[in-house]
Design a protein around this motif. Structure first.
Motif, short mmCIF file in Angstrom:
data_model
loop_
_atom_site.label_atom_id
_atom_site.label_comp_id
_atom_site.label_asym_id
_atom_site.label_seq_id
_atom_site.Cartn_x
_atom_site.Cartn_y
_atom_site.Cartn_z
N ALA A 92 0.63 -1.36 -0.02
CA ALA A 92 -0.11 0.05 -0.17
C ALA A 92 0.98 0.86 -0.33
O ALA A 92 1.81 1.05 0.42
N PRO A 93 0.34 2.13 -0.35
CA PRO A 93 1.20 3.62 -0.42
C PRO A 93 2.14 3.58 1.02
O PRO A 93 0.82 3.63 1.98
N GLY A 94 3.05 4.28 0.99
CA GLY A 94 3.40 5.05 2.63
C GLY A 94 4.20 3.19 2.84
O GLY A 94 4.59 3.49 4.56
N LYS A 95 3.94 2.14 2.68
CA LYS A 95 3.97 1.27 4.04
C LYS A 95 4.50 0.15 2.97
O LYS A 95 5.09 0.12 1.76
N GLU A 96 4.83 -0.52 3.75
CA GLU A 96 6.03 -1.60 3.31
C GLU A 96 5.92 -3.31 2.84
O GLU A 96 4.13 -3.01 2.71
N ARG A 97 5.61 -3.92 1.46
CA ARG A 97 5.09 -4.75 1.48
C ARG A 97 5.17 -5.70 2.01
O ARG A 97 6.28 -5.81 3.02
N GLU A 98 4.25 -6.60 2.05
CA GLU A 98 3.84 -7.49 2.64
C GLU A 98 3.47 -8.58 2.38
O GLU A 98 2.16 -8.73 1.44
N THR B 4 -6.48 -2.21 -0.08
CA THR B 4 -6.46 -2.17 -0.92
C THR B 4 -5.20 -1.45 -0.91
O THR B 4 -3.76 -0.92 0.36
N ALA B 5 -4.08 -1.82 -1.96
CA ALA B 5 -3.10 -1.61 -2.35
C ALA B 5 -2.47 -2.37 -4.01
O ALA B 5 -3.81 -2.96 -4.32
N VAL B 6 -1.57 -2.38 -4.10
CA VAL B 6 -1.17 -3.19 -5.59
C VAL B 6 -0.62 -5.03 -4.99
O VAL B 6 0.19 -5.19 -4.42
#
Length: 125
Positions: free
Chosen positions: A40-46, A90-92
């Motif tokens: 998600a924007p501004g977050k690390e990949r999880e 919501t995320a890529v």
């Protein structure tokens, strides 16, 4: 050379469902472990979910009971069925392929060497 292509993302209302697909080309997927990740924007990949070559699965706590991962080796495709979607989903979303030395590493992105380009999932009313 292994190539991964994600599809199935889109805009959905809270409580809705989407099914993501991760299609492979170049090599067969049946000997690979596959993971789904999101950023998600501004977050690390999880790590979201993973399925090993012997169909063992794991899920992040945040998606347990809502998401289901599956694979169809005959179609060289891995799926992520997402139900009861929330705005925080919501995320890529990315799929990745690798060969895990240990199952407990299944949700760690560093263990995967091949990645798709991602598909956007937006959960909003």
């Amino acid at each position: 050379q292994l190539q991964l292509v994600e599809s199935g993302g889109g805009l959905v209302q809270p409580g809705g469902s989407l099914r993501l697909s991760c299609a492979a080309s170049g090599v067969t997927l049946d000997s690979y472990d596959i993971g789904w990740f999101r950023q998600a924007p501004g977050k690390e990949r999880e790590g979201v979910s993973c399925i090993t070559e012997i169909f063992r699965t794991d899920y992040a706590d945040s998606v347990k009971g809502r998401f289901t991962i599956s694979r169809d080796n005959a179609k060289n495709t891995v799926y992520l069925q997402m139900n009861s979607l929330k705005p925080e989903d919501t995320a890529v979303y990315y799929c990745a392929a690798g060969s895990l030395p240990l199952f407990r590493l299944c949700l760690l992105s560093a263990e995967y060497g091949s990645w798709g380009q991602g598909t956007q999932v937006t959960v909003s009313s």
